[in-house]
Design an enzyme around this catalytic site. Structure first.
Site, mmCIF file in Angstrom:
data_model
loop_
_atom_site.group_PDB
_atom_site.id
_atom_site.type_symbol
_atom_site.label_atom_id
_atom_site.label_comp_id
_atom_site.label_asym_id
_atom_site.label_seq_id
_atom_site.Cartn_x
_atom_site.Cartn_y
_atom_site.Cartn_z
ATOM 1 N N ASP A 49 10.477 7.249 2.096
ATOM 2 C CA ASP A 49 9.053 7.046 1.807
ATOM 3 C C ASP A 49 8.338 6.833 3.134
ATOM 4 O O ASP A 49 8.657 5.910 3.880
ATOM 5 C CB ASP A 49 8.891 5.813 0.899
ATOM 6 C CG ASP A 49 7.438 5.571 0.546
ATOM 7 O OD1 ASP A 49 6.772 6.533 0.124
ATOM 8 O OD2 ASP A 49 6.980 4.429 0.688
ATOM 9 N N ASP A 78 7.898 -0.316 -0.994
ATOM 10 C CA ASP A 78 8.274 0.931 -0.316
ATOM 11 C C ASP A 78 9.709 1.343 -0.610
ATOM 12 O O ASP A 78 10.024 2.513 -0.751
ATOM 13 C CB ASP A 78 8.084 0.773 1.191
ATOM 14 C CG ASP A 78 6.639 0.448 1.533
ATOM 15 O OD1 ASP A 78 5.753 1.024 0.888
ATOM 16 O OD2 ASP A 78 6.411 -0.390 2.427
ATOM 17 N N GLU A 134 8.790 13.181 0.259
ATOM 18 C CA GLU A 134 7.684 13.446 -0.642
ATOM 19 C C GLU A 134 6.742 14.429 0.044
ATOM 20 O O GLU A 134 6.529 14.341 1.249
ATOM 21 C CB GLU A 134 6.942 12.140 -0.904
ATOM 22 C CG GLU A 134 6.217 12.101 -2.207
ATOM 23 C CD GLU A 134 5.681 10.697 -2.474
ATOM 24 O OE1 GLU A 134 5.192 10.472 -3.574
ATOM 25 O OE2 GLU A 134 5.741 9.845 -1.576
#
Ligand SMILES: [Zn+2]
Length: 382
Positions: free
Chosen positions: A183, A348, A266
């Protein structure tokens, strides 16, 4: 697979002159061809190459004969691929960020010229470039194989580099772990699904200096020597920031990729986020896009799987333990306790775990309802 190896070099005064002349010619060939293409339509490499040969017979362009013809042809090749990317982007054949029309090259930007095999040779420590002479780069690491082409670069801070395109063998190292989700954030650069995190070096000090110099630049008279010196100083500071960041991103991506078989990131809408002026400076300094490119390249080198999941996955809205969905969280909320299973999560880390889960195909069953609700809000363009 192909890779780029770049080395710095210090040209002699004579070579500096020849290179300046070469860069100028490459730029003129590009700009002439681009002007011609813009006047009607892009005529293709072959036509432009013929025009180039003819133009060397004319008085206005006869000096193009003074430099090696290979970099000039390469300049037309680059224009060809710039146009191809532009056309493919328009037709939707090329995915990702929109590619614009090729642009004119300027004297004040960084300069480059590319030599293919016909125009360079390597012997021992030196590199011979046609009509430039012998160059002795600083061999900071060994060149793994014979290069197929060499690019000479001069950046805005007047540094010179040789950049080699070489074929390299994939590295054979067994991964310790199966997969990892990452992330990316602003405060902490990367949070990993295994609980580790990586903080980016601080650029604020250098950034403050850049801003001060930019203000100074704005006040200085156009085309003055002082302004030129300030511009050079700014370029140097920018280079320092870029080098620090590159070093950090390179080390991190190498570590992550060498240890894990699958790397899941992502898909961030970086271009969209950059439009948010409050965030843009911080984000562009982070180098998320750069990190992704590095990971992708390293994955190829190490024979790993590189997975990018949709940015619409609600990775921060779901418990990574039990899939309970708590919905949108305010950015201020850093830890959360799942109401369903009672696990306490770092925001996170939980997101990173979800990224890994989704990327590895353990899709949650909320996915369908999620997409529908978003479509009805009109937020998804697909
Ligand atoms: Zn839970």
């Amino acid at each position: 697979m192909k890779a780029r190896y770049q080395y710095r070099f210090y040209p002699t005064d004579q070579q500096k002159q020849s290179l300046a002349q070469l860069f100028g010619c490459v730029r003129v060939v590009w700009n002439d061809a681009l002007a011609l293409s813009k006047a009607s339509k892009y005529p293709g490499y072959n036509v432009l190459a013929k025009i180039l040969t003819l133009s060397k017979q004319t008085e206005e362009r006869v000096w193009l004969k003074d430099v090696s013809s290979v970099p000039l042809q390469q300049s037309l090749r680059h224009l060809e691929s710039a146009y191809k990317n532009f056309f493919d982007s328009c037709s939707g054949k090329r995915k990702g960020r929109k590619v614009g029309q090729p642009r004119f090259k300027r004297r004040t930007n960084s300069q480059s010229a590319e030599f293919t095999k016909a125009a360079f040779s390597l012997n021992n420590e030196t590199v011979y470039l046609a009509k430039i002479g012998d160059i002795k780069p600083i061999w900071s690491r060994e060149l793994p194989s014979n290069p197929s082409s060499i690019k000479v670069l001069k950046d805005c801070a007047n540094r010179y580099f040789l950049s080699f395109v070489v074929e390299i063998e994939p590295v054979n190292i067994e991964a310790k772990n199966q997969s990892i989700g990452i992330d990316l954030g602003i405060k902490t650069f990367a949070f990993m699904s295994n609980g580790e995190s990586a903080k980016a070096p601080s650029y604020t000090k250098l950034d403050r200096k850049v801003r001060r110099l930019q203000k100074k630049l704005a006040r200085q008279q156009k085309d003055s020597n002082r302004r030129h010196r300030t511009r050079l100083k700014i370029a140097k500071k920018h280079n320092q920031i870029a080098d620090t960041r590159k070093d950090f991103l390179h080390k991190l991506s190498t570590k992550v990729v060498s240890e894990n078989q699958a790397i899941i990131l992502e898909d961030l809408n970086v271009a969209g986020m950059l439009k948010n002026r409050k965030l843009s400076r911080a984000i562009s300094q982070q180098g998320w896009a750069e990190f992704r490119t590095l990971c992708e390249r390293q994955c190829e080198k190490f024979g790993r799987d590189f997975v990018v999941i949709s940015r619409w996955e609600p990775t921060s809205q779901v418990c990574s333990e039990c899939d309970f969905k708590w919905g949108k969280l305010d950015l201020k909320v850093r830890t959360i306790k799942c109401l369903s299973c009672g696990t306490e999560h770092n925001r996170d880390e939980n997101a990173a775990k979800n990224i890994e889960k989704v990327g590895m195909g353990n899709r949650h069953d909320y996915k369908r309802t999620q997409r529908q609700s978003k479509t009805s809000n009109g937020r998804v363009s697909q």
